[in-house]
Design a protein around this motif. Structure first.
Motif, PDB file in Angstrom:
ATOM      1  N   TYR A 122       0.873  -1.166   0.000  1.00  0.00           N
ATOM      2  CA  TYR A 122       0.000   0.000   0.000  1.00  0.00           C
ATOM      3  C   TYR A 122       0.914   1.221   0.000  1.00  0.00           C
ATOM      4  CZ  TYR A 122      -3.550   3.251   1.875  1.00  0.00           C
ATOM      5  OH  TYR A 122      -4.401   4.291   2.099  1.00  0.00           O
ATOM      6  N   TYR A 135      -7.054  -8.909  -1.680  1.00  0.00           N
ATOM      7  CA  TYR A 135      -8.323  -8.732  -0.967  1.00  0.00           C
ATOM      8  C   TYR A 135      -8.284  -7.433  -0.161  1.00  0.00           C
ATOM      9  CZ  TYR A 135      -9.307 -13.489  -2.316  1.00  0.00           C
ATOM     10  OH  TYR A 135      -9.530 -14.620  -3.056  1.00  0.00           O
ATOM     11  N   ARG A 138      -8.693  -4.501  -2.486  1.00  0.00           N
ATOM     12  CA  ARG A 138     -10.090  -4.295  -2.890  1.00  0.00           C
ATOM     13  C   ARG A 138     -10.912  -3.758  -1.722  1.00  0.00           C
ATOM     14  NH1 ARG A 138      -9.721  -9.467  -5.610  1.00  0.00           N
ATOM     15  NH2 ARG A 138     -11.368 -10.314  -4.299  1.00  0.00           N
ATOM     16  N   ALA A 139     -10.670  -4.288  -0.515  1.00  0.00           N
ATOM     17  CA  ALA A 139     -11.405  -3.812   0.665  1.00  0.00           C
ATOM     18  C   ALA A 139     -11.153  -2.328   0.903  1.00  0.00           C
ATOM     19  CB  ALA A 139     -11.001  -4.619   1.899  1.00  0.00           C
ATOM     20  N   LYS A 141     -10.498  -0.297  -1.359  1.00  0.00           N
ATOM     21  CA  LYS A 141     -10.906   0.381  -2.604  1.00  0.00           C
ATOM     22  C   LYS A 141      -9.729   1.102  -3.282  1.00  0.00           C
ATOM     23  CE  LYS A 141     -15.858   0.534  -1.907  1.00  0.00           C
ATOM     24  NZ  LYS A 141     -15.934  -0.938  -1.971  1.00  0.00           N
ATOM     25  N   LEU A 142      -8.563   0.478  -3.216  1.00  0.00           N
ATOM     26  CA  LEU A 142      -7.394   1.045  -3.891  1.00  0.00           C
ATOM     27  C   LEU A 142      -7.467   0.759  -5.387  1.00  0.00           C
ATOM     28  CD1 LEU A 142      -4.594  -0.028  -1.369  1.00  0.00           C
ATOM     29  CD2 LEU A 142      -6.062   2.001  -1.326  1.00  0.00           C
ATOM     30  N   THR A 144      -9.996  -1.880  -8.413  1.00  0.00           N
ATOM     31  CA  THR A 144     -11.051  -2.878  -8.605  1.00  0.00           C
ATOM     32  C   THR A 144     -10.405  -4.226  -8.922  1.00  0.00           C
ATOM     33  OG1 THR A 144     -11.190  -2.557 -10.994  1.00  0.00           O
ATOM     34  CG2 THR A 144     -12.565  -1.103  -9.612  1.00  0.00           C
ATOM     35  N   GLU A 147      -9.044  -4.085 -12.391  1.00  0.00           N
ATOM     36  CA  GLU A 147      -7.788  -3.324 -12.482  1.00  0.00           C
ATOM     37  C   GLU A 147      -6.617  -4.155 -11.957  1.00  0.00           C
ATOM     38  OE1 GLU A 147      -9.274   1.317 -12.090  1.00  0.00           O
ATOM     39  OE2 GLU A 147      -8.956   0.170 -10.264  1.00  0.00           O
TER      40      GLU A 147
END
Ligand code: ADP
Ligand code: UDP
Length: 240
Positions: A122, A135, A138-139, A141-142, A144, A147
């Motif tokens: 991150y 996961y 996605r959680a 929202k970095l 989709t 993507e």
């Protein structure tokens, strides 16, 4: 294209607006940092090398069908790029154990993997760029799911191309970091840079480190190592 307002100064580059809202100018500095900014220094001539190397490699990748932010080299330190919204993930591909992989998993450096690995951090300096999985990405929202699939596909293709290219220069591509971004229409493209700051490059014959580890680990000969990989890239590019 003229430089407009400075939008951002990072650890290795400055970013400027241009008269075209879709384009930016990046300017590469000689500043070097390591360990999340704790170690600081300068590597004379690094900005010029990283700018030219990144541009040469991105142009090569474009030819192989990987879309990038590269538009045009403006000067030895400055490049015109497409403005993207950066996906806040550092995408790391490894062919050989080194660095944090060796440290985290308790193995020596130099183990050649049967197949490359991929991992995500991150991109968040305040948190120290923590390792995350898909996961988590996605959680948070970095990015989709779609993507992330695109990014993985490009990252492995980039590895195939870069590995082969560096091998032809007598250089082993150990690992590297990529950043991707979204154009206005959502298209994912390769952004940021590909350089000895963001890759581990070992001389194929001697194993000598030709990358930022010379700075990180105080190995000396930092400038010479950057010059050496750039020289090999230039010789190879001329032969192509
Ligand atoms: P850092 O922010 O890690 O200190 P740099 O000094 O390299 O890194 O700064 C360059 C910044 O510009 C980075 O945050 C990078 O994500 C961002 N960037 C790279 N390419 C683009 C682009 N095409 N559009 C927008 N931002 C970009
Ligand atoms: N890397 C990078 N920026 C970072 C972290 C890593 O460009 O913020 C690159 C690094 O140069 C190396 C690869 O990613 O080529 C893997 O780095 P690693 O996870 O081993 O971390 P490090 O040893 O740099 O802590």
């Amino acid at each position: 294209m003229e430089k407009g307002q400075q939008l951002y100064e990072g650890k290795a580059k400055k970013v400027y607006a241009t008269e075209d809202p879709q384009l930016l100018i990046v300017s590469y500095k000689d500043d070097a940092t390591a360990f999340n900014g704790v170690k600081r220094g300068t590597i004379a001539g690094k900005g010029v090398i990283n700018n030219r190397m990144s541009n040469a490699l991105m142009q090569m990748l474009e030819k192989k069908g990987v879309p990038t932010h590269f538009v045009r080299e403006l000067s030895e330190r400055e490049t015109l790029v497409k403005k993207v919204s950066i996906v806040p993930l550092e995408v790391i591909i490894r062919n050989i154990s080194a660095g944090s992989f060796a440290k985290n998993y308790g193995v020596e450096e130099g183990i050649v993997f049967d197949e490359p690995t991929i991992e995500f951090s991150y991109k968040n300096d305040a948190l120290g760029d923590p390792l995350i999985n898909e996961y988590h990405a996605r959680a948070l929202k970095l990015a989709t799911a779609e993507e992330i699939e695109t990014i993985k596909r490009y990252a492995f293709r980039i590895n195939d191309e870069l590995k082969a290219f560096w091998l032809s220069c007598g250089v082993t591509l150990v690992d590297f970091k990529l950043e991707f971004g979204r154009l206005e229409d959502g298209t994912i493209v390769l952004a940021d840079e590909i350089s000895p700051d963001t890759s581990r490059l070992w001389d194929s014959a001697t194993g000598m480190k030709l990358d930022k580890d010379r700075f990180r680990r105080d190995l000396g000969g930092v400038e010479d190592a950057y010059q050496e990989v750039m020289k090999r890239l230039n010789e190879r590019m001329q032969a192509l």
